[in-house]
Design a protein around this motif. Structure first.
Motif, PDB file in Angstrom:
ATOM      1  N   LEU A 185       3.846  17.144  80.279  1.00 10.40           N
ATOM      2  CA  LEU A 185       5.184  17.731  80.282  1.00 10.40           C
ATOM      3  C   LEU A 185       5.970  17.265  81.498  1.00 10.40           C
ATOM      4  CD1 LEU A 185       4.324  21.386  79.191  1.00 10.40           C
ATOM      5  CD2 LEU A 185       4.959  19.432  77.764  1.00 10.40           C
ATOM      6  N   ASP A 186       7.190  16.813  81.260  1.00 11.31           N
ATOM      7  CA  ASP A 186       8.080  16.388  82.350  1.00 11.31           C
ATOM      8  C   ASP A 186       8.803  17.616  82.897  1.00 11.31           C
ATOM      9  OD1 ASP A 186       7.460  13.731  81.559  1.00 11.31           O
ATOM     10  OD2 ASP A 186       9.088  13.778  80.082  1.00 11.31           O
ATOM     11  N   GLY A 187       8.663  17.869  84.183  1.00  9.38           N
ATOM     12  CA  GLY A 187       9.388  18.969  84.804  1.00  9.38           C
ATOM     13  C   GLY A 187       8.686  20.306  84.739  1.00  9.38           C
ATOM     14  N   PHE A 188       7.429  20.332  84.309  1.00 12.67           N
ATOM     15  CA  PHE A 188       6.727  21.610  84.196  1.00 12.67           C
ATOM     16  C   PHE A 188       6.499  22.255  85.564  1.00 12.67           C
ATOM     17  CE2 PHE A 188       2.715  24.029  83.992  1.00 12.67           C
ATOM     18  CZ  PHE A 188       3.099  25.019  83.096  1.00 12.67           C
ATOM     19  N   LYS A 189       6.204  21.445  86.567  1.00  9.55           N
ATOM     20  CA  LYS A 189       5.945  21.990  87.911  1.00  9.55           C
ATOM     21  C   LYS A 189       7.169  22.735  88.442  1.00  9.55           C
ATOM     22  CE  LYS A 189       4.237  20.684  92.505  1.00  9.55           C
ATOM     23  NZ  LYS A 189       5.322  21.369  93.258  1.00  9.55           N
ATOM     24  N   ALA A 190       8.363  22.239  88.102  1.00 10.31           N
ATOM     25  CA  ALA A 190       9.581  22.893  88.574  1.00 10.31           C
ATOM     26  C   ALA A 190       9.706  24.302  88.000  1.00 10.31           C
ATOM     27  CB  ALA A 190      10.801  22.060  88.173  1.00 10.31           C
ATOM     28  N   ILE A 191       9.300  24.470  86.750  1.00 10.32           N
ATOM     29  CA  ILE A 191       9.346  25.807  86.138  1.00 10.32           C
ATOM     30  C   ILE A 191       8.348  26.734  86.812  1.00 10.32           C
ATOM     31  CG2 ILE A 191       8.821  27.089  84.027  1.00 10.32           C
ATOM     32  CD1 ILE A 191      10.054  24.826  82.453  1.00 10.32           C
ATOM     33  N   ASN A 192       7.126  26.260  87.036  1.00  5.57           N
ATOM     34  CA  ASN A 192       6.121  27.074  87.732  1.00  5.57           C
ATOM     35  C   ASN A 192       6.594  27.457  89.126  1.00  5.57           C
ATOM     36  OD1 ASN A 192       3.989  27.697  86.070  1.00  5.57           O
ATOM     37  ND2 ASN A 192       2.779  25.900  86.579  1.00  5.57           N
ATOM     38  N   GLY A 226      -3.978  22.226  82.686  1.00  7.55           N
ATOM     39  CA  GLY A 226      -2.641  22.088  83.248  1.00  7.55           C
ATOM     40  C   GLY A 226      -1.615  21.944  82.137  1.00  7.55           C
ATOM     41  N   ASP A 227      -0.751  20.930  82.276  1.00  5.35           N
ATOM     42  CA  ASP A 227       0.265  20.682  81.240  1.00  5.35           C
ATOM     43  C   ASP A 227      -0.042  19.401  80.476  1.00  5.35           C
ATOM     44  OD1 ASP A 227       0.758  19.119  83.495  1.00  5.35           O
ATOM     45  OD2 ASP A 227       2.912  19.010  83.116  1.00  5.35           O
ATOM     46  N   GLU A 228      -1.331  19.077  80.360  1.00  9.18           N
ATOM     47  CA  GLU A 228      -1.750  17.872  79.647  1.00  9.18           C
ATOM     48  C   GLU A 228      -2.373  18.238  78.300  1.00  9.18           C
ATOM     49  OE1 GLU A 228      -4.384  15.835  82.299  1.00  9.18           O
ATOM     50  OE2 GLU A 228      -2.752  14.800  83.311  1.00  9.18           O
ATOM     51  N   PHE A 229      -1.934  17.548  77.261  1.00  7.40           N
ATOM     52  CA  PHE A 229      -2.414  17.772  75.902  1.00  7.40           C
ATOM     53  C   PHE A 229      -2.775  16.431  75.269  1.00  7.40           C
ATOM     54  CE2 PHE A 229       0.454  21.177  76.979  1.00  7.40           C
ATOM     55  CZ  PHE A 229      -0.088  22.316  76.404  1.00  7.40           C
ATOM     56  N   ILE A 230      -3.611  16.493  74.250  1.00 11.83           N
ATOM     57  CA  ILE A 230      -3.909  15.305  73.447  1.00 11.83           C
ATOM     58  C   ILE A 230      -3.773  15.667  71.970  1.00 11.83           C
ATOM     59  CG2 ILE A 230      -5.834  13.910  72.567  1.00 11.83           C
ATOM     60  CD1 ILE A 230      -6.583  13.205  75.352  1.00 11.83           C
ATOM     61  N   VAL A 231      -3.152  14.765  71.223  1.00 11.57           N
ATOM     62  CA  VAL A 231      -3.095  14.893  69.770  1.00 11.57           C
ATOM     63  C   VAL A 231      -3.866  13.716  69.179  1.00 11.57           C
ATOM     64  CG1 VAL A 231      -1.626  14.997  67.726  1.00 11.57           C
ATOM     65  CG2 VAL A 231      -0.851  16.047  69.866  1.00 11.57           C
ATOM     66  N   LEU A 262      16.113  33.913  79.658  1.00  9.97           N
ATOM     67  CA  LEU A 262      16.291  32.558  80.190  1.00  9.97           C
ATOM     68  C   LEU A 262      16.179  31.511  79.086  1.00  9.97           C
ATOM     69  CD1 LEU A 262      14.156  32.718  83.464  1.00  9.97           C
ATOM     70  CD2 LEU A 262      16.640  32.913  83.250  1.00  9.97           C
ATOM     71  N   THR A 263      16.916  30.415  79.276  1.00 11.83           N
ATOM     72  CA  THR A 263      16.792  29.241  78.433  1.00 11.83           C
ATOM     73  C   THR A 263      16.282  28.111  79.315  1.00 11.83           C
ATOM     74  OG1 THR A 263      18.648  29.933  77.055  1.00 11.83           O
ATOM     75  CG2 THR A 263      17.995  27.616  76.930  1.00 11.83           C
ATOM     76  N   LEU A 264      15.053  27.680  79.069  1.00 12.99           N
ATOM     77  CA  LEU A 264      14.419  26.649  79.897  1.00 12.99           C
ATOM     78  C   LEU A 264      14.322  25.354  79.114  1.00 12.99           C
ATOM     79  CD1 LEU A 264      11.496  28.778  81.385  1.00 12.99           C
ATOM     80  CD2 LEU A 264      13.738  28.337  82.382  1.00 12.99           C
ATOM     81  N   GLN A 265      14.494  24.241  79.832  1.00 10.63           N
ATOM     82  CA  GLN A 265      14.450  22.928  79.201  1.00 10.63           C
ATOM     83  C   GLN A 265      13.498  22.013  79.949  1.00 10.63           C
ATOM     84  OE1 GLN A 265      18.611  21.922  79.436  1.00 10.63           O
ATOM     85  NE2 GLN A 265      19.099  22.880  77.478  1.00 10.63           N
ATOM     86  N   LEU A 266      12.715  21.257  79.187  1.00 17.38           N
ATOM     87  CA  LEU A 266      11.864  20.230  79.755  1.00 17.38           C
ATOM     88  C   LEU A 266      11.644  19.175  78.674  1.00 17.38           C
ATOM     89  CD1 LEU A 266       8.153  21.402  79.949  1.00 17.38           C
ATOM     90  CD2 LEU A 266       9.889  22.653  78.726  1.00 17.38           C
ATOM     91  N   SER A 267      10.853  18.187  78.955  1.00 11.90           N
ATOM     92  CA  SER A 267      10.592  17.124  77.988  1.00 11.90           C
ATOM     93  C   SER A 267       9.134  16.711  78.106  1.00 11.90           C
ATOM     94  CB  SER A 267      11.522  15.933  78.238  1.00 11.90           C
ATOM     95  OG  SER A 267      11.303  15.391  79.530  1.00 11.90           O
ATOM     96  N   THR A 268       8.739  15.709  77.339  1.00 11.95           N
ATOM     97  CA  THR A 268       7.364  15.226  77.411  1.00 11.95           C
ATOM     98  C   THR A 268       7.326  13.716  77.405  1.00 11.95           C
ATOM     99  OG1 THR A 268       5.157  15.456  76.431  1.00 11.95           O
ATOM    100  CG2 THR A 268       6.957  15.149  74.909  1.00 11.95           C
ATOM    101  N   SER A 269       6.302  13.168  78.037  1.00 11.00           N
ATOM    102  CA  SER A 269       6.010  11.746  77.973  1.00 11.00           C
ATOM    103  C   SER A 269       4.659  11.589  77.278  1.00 11.00           C
ATOM    104  CB  SER A 269       5.945  11.133  79.377  1.00 11.00           C
ATOM    105  OG  SER A 269       7.191  11.266  80.034  1.00 11.00           O
TER     106      SER A 269
END
Length: 337
Positions: A185-192, A226-231, A262-269
């Motif tokens: 997840l891009d930007g997840f640390k900022a939310i935490n 953490g914020d790492e996933f696999i498909v 709240l409305t939170l926004q992030l993205s994924t790589s």
């Protein structure tokens, strides 16, 4: 420990070729307070009935025409498959008692019936049977916990690697391909950092649901930590079969996340590796996908990249639907709904 009520509610089957014996045993059980008692005079029905109802206790006459009690127990063993055989043998032959125990019966009751003996042996055996079932359920629950992520309920790395190995074997047999998509997840640390781990945990659970709802039922969605996933994509034919789903996931995770007010926004790589093009074993496929993920991050994030021998190409950018979260002040991270 099973309660008395649990024992009285246990499922019991009485098997005897004598209607008088069945009537007597049913009356004994009814007077003691047992609530779920069935009976049959046909020994060939015992195994099908047990498959359907999973009895806690089978009171089994050993001497019956057609199938005798020993033959019935042999069939029951195949159903239980090494588990606890819930048979209490009924016999008037002293020589059959030891033979019954050797055949798998847990205990026996002598004919003619002694009322005190009947009550005690049935109670004791049901207590053990129900305790055995409780322990088996606990063991299954512990196994589930060992194979799944506690927060999201997704398969963890241990189960994922087993699923990948199975998918590779299937792909090899059918001359197909498989893909591993590594997400971060891009930007997840900022939310935490800004809102705390409670909000971060909610994001992770919502991300998990979006990954599941945007994947095929036969695919495996796992959380590594953490914020790492696999498909894991099985039964595909080319890189394009993985690129399409990757683009879909990038788009799905760029949609806003609504938590409380709240409305939170992030993205994924996403990094992609292909079997057998990039690697032929689990460890290397994950490693190559991880490296491709790094390339996607370096290329600007909010995109996917296939960087193995299957695709010597630049990162495939996906046009952002909303801006990605960065560690900027709170007003840029969220807004009130």
């Amino acid at each position: 420990m099973p309660s008395r009520q649990d024992i009285l509610n246990a499922k019991i089957l009485v098997v005897d070729d004598s209607p008088d014996n069945i009537e007597l045993m049913e009356e004994i059980l009814k007077e003691e307070g047992y609530t779920d008692v069935s009976s049959t005079m046909l020994p060939e029905q015992v195994c099908p009935l047990h498959r359907e109802h999973n009895y806690d206790l089978i009171l089994l006459d050993l001497q019956m025409p057609g199938l005798n009690g020993f033959q019935v127990m042999k069939g029951l063993k195949e159903i239980e498959q090494g588990g606890y055989l819930p048979v209490l043998a009924l016999t008037a032959q002293p020589s059959f008692k030891i033979a019954a125990l050797e055949a798998g019966a847990r205990d026996f009751i002598s004919k003619p019936f002694d009322l005190l003996e009947v009550h005690k042996r049935i109670h004791n055996m049901l207590e053990v049977r129900l305790l055995y079932k409780e322990l088996a359920q606990y063991s299954r629950a512990q196994q589930e916990l060992a194979l799944h992520d506690a927060l999201t309920g997704l398969p963890n790395r241990r189960l994922l690697e087993d699923r990948i190995e199975t998918a590779l074997q299937h792909a090899s047999r059918n001359h197909h391909k498989a893909a591993v998509m590594y997400l971060d997840l891009d930007g997840f640390k900022a939310i935490n950092d800004t809102y705390g781990h409670a909000y971060g945990d909610e994001i992770l659970k919502m991300v998990s649901q979006r990954l599941l709802s945007n994947s095929r039922k036969e695919d495996t969605v796992a959380r590594l930590g953490g914020d790492e996933f696999i498909v894991l994509l099985g039964d595909i034919h080319c890189l394009a079969d993985a690129q399409g789903p990757a683009a879909k996931l990038v788009e799905a995770l760029s949609e806003p996340f609504f938590i409380n007010d709240l409305t939170l926004q992030l993205s994924t790589s996403i990094g992609i590796s292909m079997y057998p093009d990039d690697a032929e074993n689990v460890t290397d496929l994950i490693s190559i996908a991880d490296y491709a993920l790094y390339e996607a991050k370096r290329g600007g994030k909010n995109r996917f990249c296939a960087n193995g021998s299957a695709a010597r190409q630049a990162a495939q950018a996906v046009k952002p639907q909303v801006p990605a979260v960065t560690p900027s002040p709170a007003p840029e991270l969220a807004q009130h709904r």
